[in-house]
Design a protein around this motif. Sequence first.
Motif, PDB file in Angstrom:
ATOM      1  N   SER A 147     -10.142  33.592  -9.000  1.00  0.00           N
ATOM      2  CA  SER A 147      -8.721  33.523  -9.345  1.00  0.00           C
ATOM      3  C   SER A 147      -7.840  33.564  -8.103  1.00  0.00           C
ATOM      4  O   SER A 147      -6.704  33.099  -8.121  1.00  0.00           O
ATOM      5  N   ALA A 148      -8.406  34.095  -7.000  1.00  0.00           N
ATOM      6  CA  ALA A 148      -7.676  34.117  -5.733  1.00  0.00           C
ATOM      7  C   ALA A 148      -7.944  32.868  -4.895  1.00  0.00           C
ATOM      8  O   ALA A 148      -7.473  32.771  -3.758  1.00  0.00           O
ATOM      9  N   GLY A 149      -8.707  31.917  -5.445  1.00  0.00           N
ATOM     10  CA  GLY A 149      -8.925  30.645  -4.766  1.00  0.00           C
ATOM     11  C   GLY A 149     -10.163  30.581  -3.907  1.00  0.00           C
ATOM     12  O   GLY A 149     -10.370  29.596  -3.194  1.00  0.00           O
ATOM     13  N   LEU A 167     -11.725  28.678 -14.209  1.00  0.00           N
ATOM     14  CA  LEU A 167     -11.981  29.178 -12.860  1.00  0.00           C
ATOM     15  C   LEU A 167     -13.336  28.672 -12.373  1.00  0.00           C
ATOM     16  O   LEU A 167     -14.355  28.860 -13.044  1.00  0.00           O
ATOM     17  N   PRO A 168     -13.370  28.022 -11.215  1.00  0.00           N
ATOM     18  CA  PRO A 168     -14.638  27.510 -10.682  1.00  0.00           C
ATOM     19  C   PRO A 168     -15.471  28.618 -10.053  1.00  0.00           C
ATOM     20  O   PRO A 168     -14.944  29.497  -9.358  1.00  0.00           O
ATOM     21  N   ALA A 169     -16.763  28.575 -10.293  1.00  0.00           N
ATOM     22  CA  ALA A 169     -17.697  29.505  -9.661  1.00  0.00           C
ATOM     23  C   ALA A 169     -19.092  28.927  -9.801  1.00  0.00           C
ATOM     24  O   ALA A 169     -19.342  28.107 -10.684  1.00  0.00           O
ATOM     25  N   VAL A 170     -19.995  29.351  -8.929  1.00  0.00           N
ATOM     26  CA  VAL A 170     -21.391  28.926  -9.006  1.00  0.00           C
ATOM     27  C   VAL A 170     -22.247  30.132  -9.352  1.00  0.00           C
ATOM     28  O   VAL A 170     -22.151  31.181  -8.708  1.00  0.00           O
ATOM     29  N   LYS A 203      -5.760  24.570  -4.119  1.00  0.00           N
ATOM     30  CA  LYS A 203      -5.801  25.320  -5.383  1.00  0.00           C
ATOM     31  C   LYS A 203      -4.439  25.973  -5.632  1.00  0.00           C
ATOM     32  O   LYS A 203      -4.277  27.192  -5.470  1.00  0.00           O
ATOM     33  N   PRO A 204      -3.470  25.159  -6.051  1.00  0.00           N
ATOM     34  CA  PRO A 204      -2.128  25.706  -6.258  1.00  0.00           C
ATOM     35  C   PRO A 204      -2.059  26.717  -7.386  1.00  0.00           C
ATOM     36  O   PRO A 204      -1.091  27.482  -7.489  1.00  0.00           O
TER      37      PRO A 204
END
Length: 350
Positions: A67-69, A96-99, A190-191
């Motif tokens: 969430s903080a980019g 939210l992107p994550a791996v 990531k605005p």
Amino acid sequence: MRQLCKGNVAIVKAAITAGCRSYYGYPITPASEIAEYAALLIPQVGGTFLQAESEVAAINMVYGASSAGQRVMTGSSGPGLSLMQEGISYLAGAELPAVVVDVVRGGPGLGNIAPEQSDYFAVVKGGGHGNYRNIVLAPASVQDMYELTILAFELADKYRNPAVILTDGFVGQMMEPLEIEEREVKQPEKPWAVKGTAETRKNLITSIQLSADQLELHVRHLEAKYKECEKNEARYETYMADDAEILLVGYGIVSRVLRSTVDIARQHGMKLGLFRPISLWPYPSKALADTAKKCSKVMVVELSTGQMLEDVKLALNGTKPVDFYSRVGGNVPSAEEVHAEIFARMEALV
């Protein structure tokens, strides 16, 4: 640069190459080297490693970093992934992107620490709640572990969605030559990220939509995004499939066994071919159906009791007979074993 590398370690090196600077996780066999090498290497590039008190805590830390980019990753195995499912659903809902890496071990329950493919339903079908999808990539080698991890970060950012590396204890623990080339990896702006500045304090990252109409609009938005992903991101490879009479289908370590099975069968005059899905979601259904058109039969081989089998049958939609062979409990079939099984079934039909 060429080096001898373990699969789990290749994932960490790829993550750093991809710009990942945050890792939160909890060790679990057969994935523990991911946390071990993340703890060693990520701080060396100015990043943050933190061993959480549990997998539940780890996935929620991933939520916060994303969430903080940040490009952020975690890794686990079956029991740990079960605990992360709610958090993965939250990530998908909040876009939210994550791996997330799942190095699959035998189950259910605590099972054992040997390789299986029994987390397919949990990861590919979305083990958490709600209408969402995980992008899922399935490596079959140490080189794949490296390349597909970089791709996972790119796809996660492109679609603002969790991406999962679904591998198994065999590929995670094996050591093979790894070729690492210098590359420039660009991260998108990531605005939407909350970064504590006056401009971004108004950005609220949440997966809750209290209004029924509001939630429906959001789910339809996710649905459209997933359809775009299905259209553009299905990946696969074939081996000697052009003239195959029997098409073998398998992913991960099984696809390597099946490649050798094809070679053995061809030496004995049997025309076998291989279809290997690289993306398990989006599943390369159209490509599989097209590849199978000239075949008389399809045979799925898995380290599960038939989880990917369902997607193969859906893709073929009754156009071809589908046979199935599996080993579970951490047993991986040999190429000779699969070949003997195919031969025995053919003899039974004569």
